[in-house]
Design a protein around this motif. Structure first.
Motif, PDB file in Angstrom:
ATOM      1  N   LYS A 125     -17.223 -52.491  -3.319  1.00  0.00           N
ATOM      2  CA  LYS A 125     -16.830 -53.071  -4.662  1.00  0.00           C
ATOM      3  C   LYS A 125     -16.220 -51.652  -5.227  1.00  0.00           C
ATOM      4  O   LYS A 125     -15.099 -52.059  -6.092  1.00  0.00           O
ATOM      5  N   LEU A 126     -16.878 -50.513  -5.401  1.00  0.00           N
ATOM      6  CA  LEU A 126     -16.032 -49.581  -6.236  1.00  0.00           C
ATOM      7  C   LEU A 126     -14.934 -49.137  -5.287  1.00  0.00           C
ATOM      8  O   LEU A 126     -13.874 -48.671  -5.990  1.00  0.00           O
ATOM      9  N   GLU A 127     -14.756 -49.160  -3.930  1.00  0.00           N
ATOM     10  CA  GLU A 127     -13.530 -48.957  -3.298  1.00  0.00           C
ATOM     11  C   GLU A 127     -12.290 -50.224  -3.766  1.00  0.00           C
ATOM     12  O   GLU A 127     -11.276 -49.915  -3.999  1.00  0.00           O
ATOM     13  N   ASP A 128     -12.946 -51.312  -3.901  1.00  0.00           N
ATOM     14  CA  ASP A 128     -11.990 -52.243  -4.284  1.00  0.00           C
ATOM     15  C   ASP A 128     -11.589 -52.108  -5.646  1.00  0.00           C
ATOM     16  O   ASP A 128     -10.542 -52.317  -6.090  1.00  0.00           O
ATOM     17  N   PHE A 129     -12.472 -51.656  -6.491  1.00  0.00           N
ATOM     18  CA  PHE A 129     -11.869 -51.199  -7.813  1.00  0.00           C
ATOM     19  C   PHE A 129     -10.946 -50.230  -7.859  1.00  0.00           C
ATOM     20  O   PHE A 129     -10.016 -50.027  -8.494  1.00  0.00           O
ATOM     21  N   ARG A 130     -11.386 -49.005  -7.080  1.00  0.00           N
ATOM     22  CA  ARG A 130     -10.556 -47.888  -7.066  1.00  0.00           C
ATOM     23  C   ARG A 130      -9.295 -48.229  -6.414  1.00  0.00           C
ATOM     24  O   ARG A 130      -7.906 -47.622  -6.884  1.00  0.00           O
ATOM     25  N   ASP A 131      -9.181 -49.307  -5.382  1.00  0.00           N
ATOM     26  CA  ASP A 131      -7.981 -49.665  -4.856  1.00  0.00           C
ATOM     27  C   ASP A 131      -7.141 -50.476  -5.799  1.00  0.00           C
ATOM     28  O   ASP A 131      -5.966 -50.487  -6.007  1.00  0.00           O
ATOM     29  N   TYR A 132      -7.826 -51.104  -6.730  1.00  0.00           N
ATOM     30  CA  TYR A 132      -7.325 -51.813  -7.932  1.00  0.00           C
ATOM     31  C   TYR A 132      -6.526 -51.000  -8.732  1.00  0.00           C
ATOM     32  O   TYR A 132      -5.386 -51.265  -9.086  1.00  0.00           O
ATOM     33  N   ARG A 133      -7.275 -49.917  -9.167  1.00  0.00           N
ATOM     34  CA  ARG A 133      -6.665 -48.968  -9.950  1.00  0.00           C
ATOM     35  C   ARG A 133      -5.557 -48.140  -9.336  1.00  0.00           C
ATOM     36  O   ARG A 133      -4.473 -47.773 -10.078  1.00  0.00           O
ATOM     37  N   ARG A 134      -5.866 -47.578  -8.035  1.00  0.00           N
ATOM     38  CA  ARG A 134      -5.004 -46.478  -7.499  1.00  0.00           C
ATOM     39  C   ARG A 134      -3.674 -47.332  -6.634  1.00  0.00           C
ATOM     40  O   ARG A 134      -2.697 -47.019  -6.708  1.00  0.00           O
ATOM     41  N   LEU A 135      -4.048 -48.629  -6.050  1.00  0.00           N
ATOM     42  CA  LEU A 135      -3.337 -49.243  -5.250  1.00  0.00           C
ATOM     43  C   LEU A 135      -2.631 -50.509  -5.748  1.00  0.00           C
ATOM     44  O   LEU A 135      -1.541 -50.581  -5.769  1.00  0.00           O
ATOM     45  N   HIS A 136      -3.827 -51.236  -6.342  1.00  0.00           N
ATOM     46  CA  HIS A 136      -3.123 -52.669  -6.560  1.00  0.00           C
ATOM     47  C   HIS A 136      -2.547 -52.642  -7.897  1.00  0.00           C
ATOM     48  O   HIS A 136      -1.357 -53.396  -8.081  1.00  0.00           O
ATOM     49  N   LYS A 137      -3.089 -52.085  -8.969  1.00  0.00           N
ATOM     50  CA  LYS A 137      -2.661 -52.273 -10.459  1.00  0.00           C
ATOM     51  C   LYS A 137      -1.105 -51.414 -10.611  1.00  0.00           C
ATOM     52  O   LYS A 137      -0.302 -52.369 -11.103  1.00  0.00           O
ATOM     53  N   PRO A 138      -1.286 -50.301  -9.820  1.00  0.00           N
ATOM     54  CA  PRO A 138       0.150 -49.538 -10.401  1.00  0.00           C
ATOM     55  C   PRO A 138       1.219 -50.280  -9.506  1.00  0.00           C
ATOM     56  O   PRO A 138       2.090 -50.491 -10.202  1.00  0.00           O
ATOM     57  N   LEU A 173      -6.170 -58.010 -18.859  1.00  0.00           N
ATOM     58  CA  LEU A 173      -6.666 -57.083 -17.934  1.00  0.00           C
ATOM     59  C   LEU A 173      -7.392 -56.097 -18.514  1.00  0.00           C
ATOM     60  O   LEU A 173      -8.401 -55.729 -17.906  1.00  0.00           O
ATOM     61  N   GLU A 174      -6.734 -55.464 -19.564  1.00  0.00           N
ATOM     62  CA  GLU A 174      -7.374 -53.965 -19.893  1.00  0.00           C
ATOM     63  C   GLU A 174      -8.723 -54.036 -20.467  1.00  0.00           C
ATOM     64  O   GLU A 174      -9.455 -53.145 -20.250  1.00  0.00           O
ATOM     65  N   GLY A 175      -9.182 -55.021 -21.110  1.00  0.00           N
ATOM     66  CA  GLY A 175     -10.367 -55.350 -21.763  1.00  0.00           C
ATOM     67  C   GLY A 175     -11.592 -55.041 -20.694  1.00  0.00           C
ATOM     68  O   GLY A 175     -12.890 -54.440 -21.020  1.00  0.00           O
ATOM     69  N   ALA A 176     -11.313 -55.703 -19.608  1.00  0.00           N
ATOM     70  CA  ALA A 176     -12.596 -55.814 -18.761  1.00  0.00           C
ATOM     71  C   ALA A 176     -12.668 -54.568 -17.945  1.00  0.00           C
ATOM     72  O   ALA A 176     -13.989 -54.408 -17.040  1.00  0.00           O
ATOM     73  N   GLU A 177     -11.787 -53.665 -17.717  1.00  0.00           N
ATOM     74  CA  GLU A 177     -12.139 -52.480 -16.853  1.00  0.00           C
ATOM     75  C   GLU A 177     -13.053 -51.471 -17.030  1.00  0.00           C
ATOM     76  O   GLU A 177     -13.887 -51.086 -16.145  1.00  0.00           O
ATOM     77  N   LYS A 178     -13.107 -51.386 -18.368  1.00  0.00           N
ATOM     78  CA  LYS A 178     -14.177 -50.097 -18.842  1.00  0.00           C
ATOM     79  C   LYS A 178     -15.715 -50.468 -18.559  1.00  0.00           C
ATOM     80  O   LYS A 178     -16.328 -49.560 -17.797  1.00  0.00           O
ATOM     81  N   GLY A 179     -15.802 -51.530 -18.888  1.00  0.00           N
ATOM     82  CA  GLY A 179     -17.309 -51.910 -18.451  1.00  0.00           C
ATOM     83  C   GLY A 179     -17.629 -52.069 -17.218  1.00  0.00           C
ATOM     84  O   GLY A 179     -18.709 -51.655 -16.695  1.00  0.00           O
ATOM     85  N   TYR A 180     -16.524 -52.534 -16.200  1.00  0.00           N
ATOM     86  CA  TYR A 180     -16.792 -52.810 -14.966  1.00  0.00           C
ATOM     87  C   TYR A 180     -16.950 -51.595 -14.104  1.00  0.00           C
ATOM     88  O   TYR A 180     -17.661 -51.162 -13.439  1.00  0.00           O
ATOM     89  N   GLU A 181     -16.127 -50.492 -14.824  1.00  0.00           N
ATOM     90  CA  GLU A 181     -16.372 -49.289 -14.044  1.00  0.00           C
ATOM     91  C   GLU A 181     -17.683 -48.504 -14.369  1.00  0.00           C
ATOM     92  O   GLU A 181     -18.263 -47.809 -13.469  1.00  0.00           O
ATOM     93  N   GLU A 182     -18.370 -48.502 -15.554  1.00  0.00           N
ATOM     94  CA  GLU A 182     -19.622 -48.080 -16.023  1.00  0.00           C
ATOM     95  C   GLU A 182     -20.606 -48.593 -15.089  1.00  0.00           C
ATOM     96  O   GLU A 182     -21.552 -47.951 -14.550  1.00  0.00           O
ATOM     97  N   TRP A 183     -20.415 -49.826 -14.950  1.00  0.00           N
ATOM     98  CA  TRP A 183     -21.546 -50.579 -14.119  1.00  0.00           C
ATOM     99  C   TRP A 183     -21.497 -50.412 -12.683  1.00  0.00           C
ATOM    100  O   TRP A 183     -22.517 -49.943 -12.004  1.00  0.00           O
TER     101      TRP A 183
END
Length: 850
Positions: A286-299, A345-355
């Protein structure tokens, strides 16, 4: 290969060999001369004038020779032959004992020697080793008996063109059929002329190796030509691929617009999913997916949003260059359609990262241990595979004396290997125990696997002991056994185990949070790398043992059945694992460098934040203290104090950009997942709270001065009285001052006073409440009765007053104010338009419900 040496030694050719060479060399020459529309019949006669010889050299070299002499005299012939021989010499071929005169005279031996030299230079020397064709086939042709049964020629064709010959149906005892099959197929399908007859090969005790090599080289050039055809086909395929790529780009553009919108709709629910996982692997994913989302997918998606038009223009350019019609995309697939959905998209990212971070830190330790357990268990299980079957063999019961000794040495090597693996078994058990203590969710499967390994290990120990005893009961082994094999096994086993351990360590995962930790790992890695030269020396020494064995086998023709009887480890395996270790070392280097760079960047972010926080934090504290002192030490008029405070407030507000800059630094720290900062005691939350308190305090202080101005103006208090009130108020603690001031007046009076100065019962008295009370107690303030008496004077001592009287006696605005708020007078002495000034006066002081 020095061709002239062979001809010097063989002064006379074997008649059968000479016949084979004449036929083969003639066919070989004609296979090239036919390209010019000519051929030779008698090899020593047709080359005497040198013309066809020069023509042959031009065909096979692709170069032009000097212009030949057309005369018929002997001197012309010798000149042409010399031109041919000089050309051969210019290619680096040294001709010995072959002169132009012998060729002109028709010397068969010299002519055949010259043709063989040409074949060596232009047909065999240029054969590439690639595909092992030369080593496997051409060199084998020097053993003429290798080709006698025809299977070698058939194997050559079957290797490169398996559809031409059914090799499985050939018989070794039918050489004539095999040879004719190979020669016919080569001539019909490969355009290789028949250079030998089957009878020439079968009927000769040993076929001529030069004829065979010449024939076999023709096979190589035929197959090499086929490879060139394959290259041409590949080139055509590449051109076609360009057209296919253009079509694919059209589909990609359509898909890009659709996928971008679909990605946004699909990503938002994913970010809002908060279901935890039981395993670190799942949470890490999940973390890798989120990092991939931040680092790879979203940009890329952000860039895709901006690049749709550029991609479209690029596609149109490619289509135009490839002569394809312009591309028209489907309706509604524009970049503007995507912008409307992007902001959600922006609102959901912060809470998901902390969790995610909270869950991963919890499972990180357990998963690391479990992965380490699985790695070590897998390596051990791979090593034990087949060991029980080996130990249970009864091969020693029927073995000879020499074989018994070999088995015992092999068993000694295995015991050494077994002892070397004891540490790994203990490590596996220790890790399993730690997982149990940490209540790992999959402990049952870990325990079962660990128990199986331990039971199997105990069984291996018992079987090892039992086999050792059985072998030792047999007759003592011969002292003449090959000690080199045993030495190889004893040194290879621990070295192999070391390499396995090294590979295991190099692939071991690591978790670090500071530069010091990664430096420790890097230091350990450098120490390991420092051992590699000694390890390589050991490897070369071990391989040297094997080379010595091979040397003895070759020198003394020792017949050794099978491989090393004392170990299953081979030099190839050692080299393969060594290569793997060398491959893993730079990979580990790169991983450590990347982690070091990451930690350096994290440390830079910490220092960057701390440098600002360590300035801003004390600055806020200083300003808070300054405000406190200002509220106590203020001088001058209230208006001067208010002006100074507002200027002070402006200077504080001007500091806001530094707070915003620190917020930006804090955002970078959060994105880097940094959890602590040893360089500062201030957190962003502390700074925010301090900043808000600072703004609130200065605002309150300004408001307090404003209220004092209102109080002063309303109560008629002088500036000197206000200064005296502040000095008295500042001298005592607010609560203690109120107690010391009023306690002596009695409990009831004290309660009355406290209800006035502290109506909310907060336990403290503000300066404003203190001023209100002191002005009321010390100043000659108006009361409701006094106001009432004043209105009675204006009314001419009546109990009511008229509107005209108010307008006559008061300013217009104040008269209108009273008229609008006074109730009609209802007393018996009233007149029309009479107003009740008594109830109005009482209401002014809050003593009525007016």
């Amino acid at each position: 290969m020095v061709p002239e040496d062979d001809w010097d030694r063989d002064l006379l050719l074997d008649p059968a060999w000479e016949k084979q060479q004449r036929k083969t060399f003639t066919a070989w020459c004609n296979s090239h001369l036919r390209k010019t529309g000519t051929q030779i019949e008698n090899i020593e006669e047709d080359f005497r004038d040198g013309l066809k010889l020069m023509l042959l050299l031009e065909v096979i070299s692709g170069e032009r020779l000097a212009k030949p002499e057309r005369g018929k005299m002997r001197v012309h012939k010798i000149s042409n032959v010399n031109k041919a021989l000089n050309f051969i010499a210019s290619k680096g071929v040294k001709l010995v004992s072959i002169g132009a005169e012998e060729i002109v005279d028709g010397n068969a031996k010299m002519t055949l020697g010259m043709i063989w030299t040409i074949i060596l230079r232009f047909a065999i020397q240029d054969i590439s080793v690639e595909g092992t064709f030369l080593c496997t086939h051409v060199c084998l042709s020097k053993r003429g008996d290798f080709w006698k049964d025809g299977l070698g020629f058939c194997a050559l064709i079957h290797r490169h063109r398996p559809e031409l010959i059914d090799y499985g149906k050939l018989r070794k005892d039918d050489p004539m059929t095999n040879l004719n099959t190979a020669f016919d197929v080569a001539e019909k399908y490969l355009d290789i002329p028949k250079m030998l007859d089957a009878e020439d090969i079968v009927g000769t005790a040993r076929p001529d190796e030069k004829a065979i090599m010449t024939y076999v080289s023709s096979f190589y050039h035929a197959f090499s030509g086929a490879q060139k055809a394959e290259t041409a086909a590949n080139r055509i395929c590449k051109v076609l691929a360009v057209n296919q790529e253009n079509e694919q780009l059209m589909e990609d553009y359509e898909r890009l617009a659709s996928d971008l919108l679909e990605w946004i709709r699909r990503t938002i629910p994913w970010l809002e999913n908060r279901l935890p996982e039981n395993t670190m692997q799942a949470m890490q994913q999940k973390l890798e997916d989120f990092r991939d989302y931040r680092r790879l997918h979203k940009p890329p998606k952000v860039q895709e949003k901006c690049q749709l038009e550029i991609n479209f223009n690029t596609l149109q350019t490619k289509l135009r260059l490839s002569n394809r019609p312009a591309f028209m995309p489907s309706e509604g697939k524009m970049v503007s359609d995507i912008n409307n959905a992007w902001g959600n998209l922006e609102g959901a990212e912060k809470g998901y990262e902390e969790w995610l971070l909270n869950e991963i830190r919890r499972l990180e330790r357990l998963d690391h241990l479990a992965e380490k357990f699985r790695q070590k268990a897998a390596i051990h299980e791979a090593w034990t595979e087949g060991k029980e079957e080996m130990l249970q063999k009864k091969d020693y019961e029927t073995a000879s004396l020499s074989e018994i000794k070999a088995l015992l040495k092999k068993h000694e090597a295995f015991e050494s290997d077994l002892a070397a693996h004891q540490d790994r078994v203990e490590q596996i058990a220790a890790i399993a125990q730690e997982l149990n203590e940490l209540d790992y969710y999959d402990s049952p499967s870990v325990n079962a696997r660990c128990q199986k390994i331990c039971d199997q290990w105990d069984g291996l120990g018992g079987m090892t002991q039992k086999r050792s005893e059985a072998l030792q009961r047999t007759e003592k082994l011969l002292e003449t056994i090959d000690q080199l094999y045993l030495e190889f096994a004893k040194r290879a086993a621990p070295f192999n185990n070391w390499m396995e351990g090294a590979m295991e360590d190099l692939q071991d995962t690591f978790i670090v949070h500071t530069i010091e930790e990664i430096k420790g790992l890097s230091t350990a890695h450098e120490q390991f790398k420092a051992t590699l030269p000694d390890a390589d020396k050991e490897r070369l020494a071990i391989l040297g043992i094997q080379n010595e064995i091979a040397k003895i086998v070759q020198t003394y023709h020792v017949n050794i059945a099978g491989s090393n009887p004392y170990t299953t480890i081979t030099p190839q395996e050692i080299n393969a694992k060594w290569d793997k270790v060398k491959q893993l070392v730079p990979q580990r280097d790169q991983a450590l460098i990347e982690e070091h760079t990451k930690q350096q960047n994290n440390e830079r972010l910490r220092v960057q934040f701390a440098n600002q926080a360590n300035i801003i934090g004390p600055w806020i504290q200083t300003k808070m203290g300054e405000i406190g002192r200002i509220s106590i030490e203020m001088h001058g008029t209230l208006e001067d104090q208010l002006t100074n405070l507002r200027q002070y407030e402006k200077s504080i507000v001007n500091y806001k950009p530094k707070i915003d800059q620190l917020e930006g630094d804090h955002q970078l720290i959060q994105e880097a997942l940094i959890f602590d900062n040893k360089h500062t005691k201030y957190t962003m939350e502390h700074i925010r709270v301090g900043w808000e308190q600072l703004l609130t305090t200065i605002a309150r202080t300004i408001n307090e001065i404003e209220n004092q101005i209102l109080t002063r103006d309303a109560k008629g208090i002088s500036q000197e009285q206000l200064n005296e009130f502040r000095a008295s108020f500042n001298h005592f603690d607010r609560v203690m001052f109120s107690l010391s001031l009023f306690f002596h007046q009695g409990e009831n009076e004290f309660a009355r006073i406290m209800s006035i100065v502290d109506p909310n019962r907060m336990g403290s008295v503000t300066f404003q409440a203190f001023i209100d009370f002191m002005s009321r107690e010390t100043a000659d303030t108006d009361t409701a009765d006094q106001v009432m008496a004043s209105f009675k004077i204006l009314a001419g001592d009546k109990n009511y007053i008229l509107a005209d009287e108010l307008r006559r006696e008061l300013p217009p605005d104040q008269a209108d104010y009273c008229i609008a708020r006074m109730a009609p007078y209802t007393g018996p002495d009233g007149v029309p338009g009479a107003l009740d000034y008594m109830s109005f006066s009482t209401a002014l002081y809050g003593e009525s419900d007016l």
